[in-house]
Motif scaffolding. Structure first.
Motif, PDB file in Angstrom:
ATOM      1  N   GLY A   1       0.789  -1.214   0.000  1.00 14.70           N
ATOM      2  CA  GLY A   1       0.000   0.000   0.000  1.00 14.70           C
ATOM      3  C   GLY A   1       0.825   1.270   0.000  1.00 14.70           C
ATOM      4  O   GLY A   1       0.279   2.362  -0.207  1.00 14.70           O
ATOM      5  N   ARG A   2       2.130   1.155   0.239  1.00 16.71           N
ATOM      6  CA  ARG A   2       2.995   2.338   0.278  1.00 16.71           C
ATOM      7  C   ARG A   2       4.006   2.365  -0.862  1.00 16.71           C
ATOM      8  O   ARG A   2       4.221   3.404  -1.470  1.00 16.71           O
ATOM      9  CB  ARG A   2       3.749   2.399   1.620  1.00 16.71           C
ATOM     10  CG  ARG A   2       2.862   2.776   2.786  1.00 16.71           C
ATOM     11  CD  ARG A   2       2.257   4.155   2.596  1.00 16.71           C
ATOM     12  NE  ARG A   2       1.388   4.534   3.701  1.00 16.71           N
ATOM     13  CZ  ARG A   2       0.516   5.523   3.640  1.00 16.71           C
ATOM     14  NH1 ARG A   2       0.386   6.222   2.526  1.00 16.71           N
ATOM     15  NH2 ARG A   2      -0.252   5.808   4.669  1.00 16.71           N
ATOM     16  N   PHE A   3       4.648   1.237  -1.139  1.00 20.69           N
ATOM     17  CA  PHE A   3       5.608   1.162  -2.238  1.00 20.69           C
ATOM     18  C   PHE A   3       5.040   0.269  -3.328  1.00 20.69           C
ATOM     19  O   PHE A   3       4.679  -0.883  -3.073  1.00 20.69           O
ATOM     20  CB  PHE A   3       6.942   0.613  -1.747  1.00 20.69           C
ATOM     21  CG  PHE A   3       7.685   1.553  -0.837  1.00 20.69           C
ATOM     22  CD1 PHE A   3       8.499   2.546  -1.360  1.00 20.69           C
ATOM     23  CD2 PHE A   3       7.555   1.445   0.536  1.00 20.69           C
ATOM     24  CE1 PHE A   3       9.180   3.419  -0.528  1.00 20.69           C
ATOM     25  CE2 PHE A   3       8.232   2.313   1.381  1.00 20.69           C
ATOM     26  CZ  PHE A   3       9.046   3.304   0.847  1.00 20.69           C
ATOM     27  N   VAL A   4       4.975   0.796  -4.535  1.00 22.93           N
ATOM     28  CA  VAL A   4       4.390   0.065  -5.650  1.00 22.93           C
ATOM     29  C   VAL A   4       5.327   0.153  -6.852  1.00 22.93           C
ATOM     30  O   VAL A   4       5.820   1.244  -7.188  1.00 22.93           O
ATOM     31  CB  VAL A   4       3.008   0.638  -6.036  1.00 22.93           C
ATOM     32  CG1 VAL A   4       2.464  -0.061  -7.269  1.00 22.93           C
ATOM     33  CG2 VAL A   4       2.035   0.498  -4.866  1.00 22.93           C
ATOM     34  N   GLU A   5       5.581  -0.974  -7.496  1.00 20.74           N
ATOM     35  CA  GLU A   5       6.412  -1.003  -8.696  1.00 20.74           C
ATOM     36  C   GLU A   5       5.536  -0.802  -9.927  1.00 20.74           C
ATOM     37  O   GLU A   5       4.606  -1.564 -10.162  1.00 20.74           O
ATOM     38  CB  GLU A   5       7.150  -2.343  -8.797  1.00 20.74           C
ATOM     39  CG  GLU A   5       8.146  -2.597  -7.668  1.00 20.74           C
ATOM     40  CD  GLU A   5       9.309  -1.633  -7.690  1.00 20.74           C
ATOM     41  OE1 GLU A   5       9.721  -1.219  -8.788  1.00 20.74           O
ATOM     42  OE2 GLU A   5       9.814  -1.296  -6.603  1.00 20.74           O
ATOM     43  N   ARG A   6       5.832   0.265 -10.663  1.00 19.46           N
ATOM     44  CA  ARG A   6       5.103   0.549 -11.906  1.00 19.46           C
ATOM     45  C   ARG A   6       6.092   1.058 -12.944  1.00 19.46           C
ATOM     46  O   ARG A   6       6.932   1.914 -12.643  1.00 19.46           O
ATOM     47  CB  ARG A   6       4.020   1.609 -11.688  1.00 19.46           C
ATOM     48  CG  ARG A   6       2.856   1.162 -10.823  1.00 19.46           C
ATOM     49  CD  ARG A   6       1.839   2.282 -10.664  1.00 19.46           C
ATOM     50  NE  ARG A   6       0.708   1.876  -9.847  1.00 19.46           N
ATOM     51  CZ  ARG A   6      -0.256   2.697  -9.439  1.00 19.46           C
ATOM     52  NH1 ARG A   6      -0.214   3.980  -9.769  1.00 19.46           N
ATOM     53  NH2 ARG A   6      -1.252   2.247  -8.687  1.00 19.46           N
ATOM     54  N   ASP A   7       5.986   0.544 -14.143  1.00 22.97           N
ATOM     55  CA  ASP A   7       6.842   0.994 -15.244  1.00 22.97           C
ATOM     56  C   ASP A   7       8.322   0.898 -14.881  1.00 22.97           C
ATOM     57  O   ASP A   7       9.133   1.740 -15.285  1.00 22.97           O
ATOM     58  CB  ASP A   7       6.510   2.438 -15.641  1.00 22.97           C
ATOM     59  CG  ASP A   7       5.046   2.616 -16.007  1.00 22.97           C
ATOM     60  OD1 ASP A   7       4.499   1.691 -16.625  1.00 22.97           O
ATOM     61  OD2 ASP A   7       4.468   3.666 -15.671  1.00 22.97           O
ATOM     62  N   GLY A   8       8.677  -0.119 -14.097  1.00 23.02           N
ATOM     63  CA  GLY A   8      10.066  -0.296 -13.736  1.00 23.02           C
ATOM     64  C   GLY A   8      10.573   0.675 -12.685  1.00 23.02           C
ATOM     65  O   GLY A   8      11.783   0.742 -12.429  1.00 23.02           O
ATOM     66  N   ARG A   9       9.667   1.417 -12.062  1.00 27.94           N
ATOM     67  CA  ARG A   9      10.063   2.380 -11.036  1.00 27.94           C
ATOM     68  C   ARG A   9       9.293   2.116  -9.752  1.00 27.94           C
ATOM     69  O   ARG A   9       8.192   1.582  -9.769  1.00 27.94           O
ATOM     70  CB  ARG A   9       9.786   3.817 -11.512  1.00 27.94           C
ATOM     71  CG  ARG A   9      10.591   4.224 -12.728  1.00 27.94           C
ATOM     72  CD  ARG A   9      10.345   5.691 -13.077  1.00 27.94           C
ATOM     73  NE  ARG A   9       8.987   5.942 -13.531  1.00 27.94           N
ATOM     74  CZ  ARG A   9       8.513   7.152 -13.825  1.00 27.94           C
ATOM     75  NH1 ARG A   9       9.297   8.215 -13.695  1.00 27.94           N
ATOM     76  NH2 ARG A   9       7.269   7.292 -14.241  1.00 27.94           N
TER      77      ARG A   9
END
Length: 512
Positions: free
Chosen positions: A374-382
């Motif tokens: 809920g705090r750190f999410v991986e999206r588009d390699g970031r």
């Protein structure tokens, strides 16, 4: 400083050492330590740490009050190539043990106050070595010749934030994170060896790293600000020659209560910074009038984004109009980062929503990956970090802090923004400051307002609020205080106020 180690956080001290070897690196309670002296001590202590952990100290806890031992201890841990974990001797032993075990601390650097806590922890079965420089005889031969090299991905320090479960969450900040951050500050500010920085924050609060490493990167001096200095802060700043001030906004109210926040009272300041809490426009304006020769900035940033991630340069003419609920804008996000506002459905929003940020200041995640959800999410390699803060985009594109996303509560079907009530309370006659909190008793959520200023009848305060707020969100419970309580980081102690609110509501079904 060679290019291979220029990214290291300790490189900033070495830069200051080169510029100002005989200048004070810090002053504490009248004691002065020059850059050359601190450098020698830090290399000696780092060598001792290396003897205690021959391969390489994994994590070094600095269990010491703000002062010479903690300042030099932080540097010694960095010189040793270790991860530094600042710890507060006055924190409960159980909480300190949780932090030590979570961070994998193998050695503690302690002062006199920390010694007692360390002894208590060791008696309770904690296996950790203890180094107390004040009573240790060091062999000069054990000193490191130079700081150990570190990689950008190596963790410089770990700080802990409060977890929703009551278990503190460890936030690892890498040398790469700090390198990007301080490079931006170097480009933005004109700090010099002649500057004297206030050091107001406890080292368990990440803004203390701004104090120390901005000062040290410029070859300037950091001055510890003791609690008694607030009785006459202008006099203290004049005596110490402070030119750069940084604190939570609560300090402004403290100085105002002493009657010393007068126009022109702080003529020696070149820069003033505030962070850690929402900055009221009225407070910013008062401080700016007192420090009329300085530039004032409102800085914003969760620990997970390396100290501060956005800033607003205060302008007496234009800034108040950009604020919301009487709060100053937080400005623009630091260069090199992307951000997005998400609405309640998780969709991008143009004007208002929850703030998510990605970029080189973003920590890789919590020490315990289970906390990342809920705090750190991986999206588009970031890696994106969800700040949990509700933000509005002003007409000029700057961001304005509205409050925590979880600070919105439902009261009798009304969606209530607590900051809006605080702002309205400050407009009531005789009210200097106010904090609204919620508490739920037997399934019923009620609001309790704690305020400072002139005591008033609850009915009069409620009547004043009804002139500007919908009737359904006007609180029924009011409690006057001589001053709002602060936590160890000198922020308003909202958790403590919530506990008081529960007591208020449990004690009576009537306004107080």
């Amino acid at each position: 400083m060679n290019g291979e180690s220029s990214h290291a956080l300790y490189a900033r001290f070495l830069r200051g050492l080169e510029a100002s070897p005989g200048r004070a690196a810090f002053r504490v309670d009248g004691a002065v330590a020059t850059y050359a002296e601190v450098h020698r001590s830090a290399l000696l202590w780092a060598g001792a740490l290396s003897l205690l952990a021959p391969s390489r100290p994994g994590a070094v806890g600095v269990l010491a009050a703000k002062g010479a031992t903690s300042y030099t201890g932080v540097l010694a841990g960095l010189f040793a190539g270790a991860t530094v974990v600042p710890l507060q001797p006055d924190f409960p032993a159980a909480r300190t043990r949780q932090m030590i075990e979570a961070a994998g601390v193998s050695t503690l650097i302690v002062d006199g106050r920390g010694r007692a806590r360390a002894a208590e922890l060791r008696e309770a079965g904690l296996d950790v070595a203890v180094l107390e420089p004040a009573i240790t005889s060091f062999d000069p031969e054990c000193a490191l010749a130079r700081p150990r090299p570190v990689a950008p991905s190596d963790v410089a320090y770990v700080l802990f934030t409060s977890g929703s479960t009551g278990r503190p969450k460890g936030v690892p900040i890498t040398h790469g994170n700090t390198a990007h951050y301080f490079a931006l500050l170097d480009a933005r500010y004109d700090f010099t060896p002649d500057d004297v920085f206030s050091q107001t924050f406890d080292l368990t609060f990440d803004c203390a790293m701004f104090d120390l490493f901005c000062a040290w990167g410029a070859g300037a001096t950091a001055v510890a600000v003791p609690p008694h200095a607030y009785r006459d802060l202008p006099a203290f700043l004049r005596q110490q020659g402070v030119t750069v001030w940084f604190s939570t906004p609560s300090a402004i109210s403290m100085v105002r209560r002493t009657g010393r926040l007068e126009p022109g009272a702080l003529p020696g300041l070149r820069w003033s910074f505030f962070a850690g809490e929402a900055l009221k426009c009225a407070d910013a304006a008062d401080w700016q009038r007192a420090a009329d020769a300085c530039a004032l900035e409102n800085l914003y940033g969760p620990t997970e984004l390396t100290i501060t991630i956005a800033g607003h340069r205060w302008d007496q003419e234009t800034s108040p109009a950009l604020g919301v609920n009487g709060m100053s804008p937080i400005g623009t996000v630091n260069d090199g980062h992307d951000h997005v506002l998400l609405d309640d459905e998780g969709r991008p929003a143009e004007v208002e929503g929850e703030l998510w940020i990605t970029g080189p200041q973003t920590t890789p995640g919590y020490l315990d990956p289970a906390d990342d959800d809920g705090r750190f999410v991986e999206r588009d390699g970031r890696t994106w970090y969800n700040t949990g803060d509700r933000i509005r985009r002003a007409a000029n594109g700057e961001l304005v802090y509205l409050g925590r996303a979880d600070a919105q509560v439902q009261v009798q079907g009304w969606r209530v923004e607590l900051a809006e009530i605080d702002h309205a309370m400050c407009g009531c006659e005789g009210v200097d400051d106010a904090v609204t909190v919620s508490s739920t008793i037997n399934g019923v959520t009620e609001l309790v307002v704690f305020y400072t200023g002139t005591p008033s009848r609850p009915a009069d305060l409620a009547a004043g609020l009804r002139r500007v707020l919908p009737p359904g969100i006007v609180p029924r419970h009011y409690r006057h205080m001589d001053e709002l309580p602060l936590n160890p980081n000198r922020k308003v102690d909202r958790a403590g106020l919530r506990d008081r609110a529960t007591t208020v509501l449990a004690g009576a079904g009537r306004p107080v």
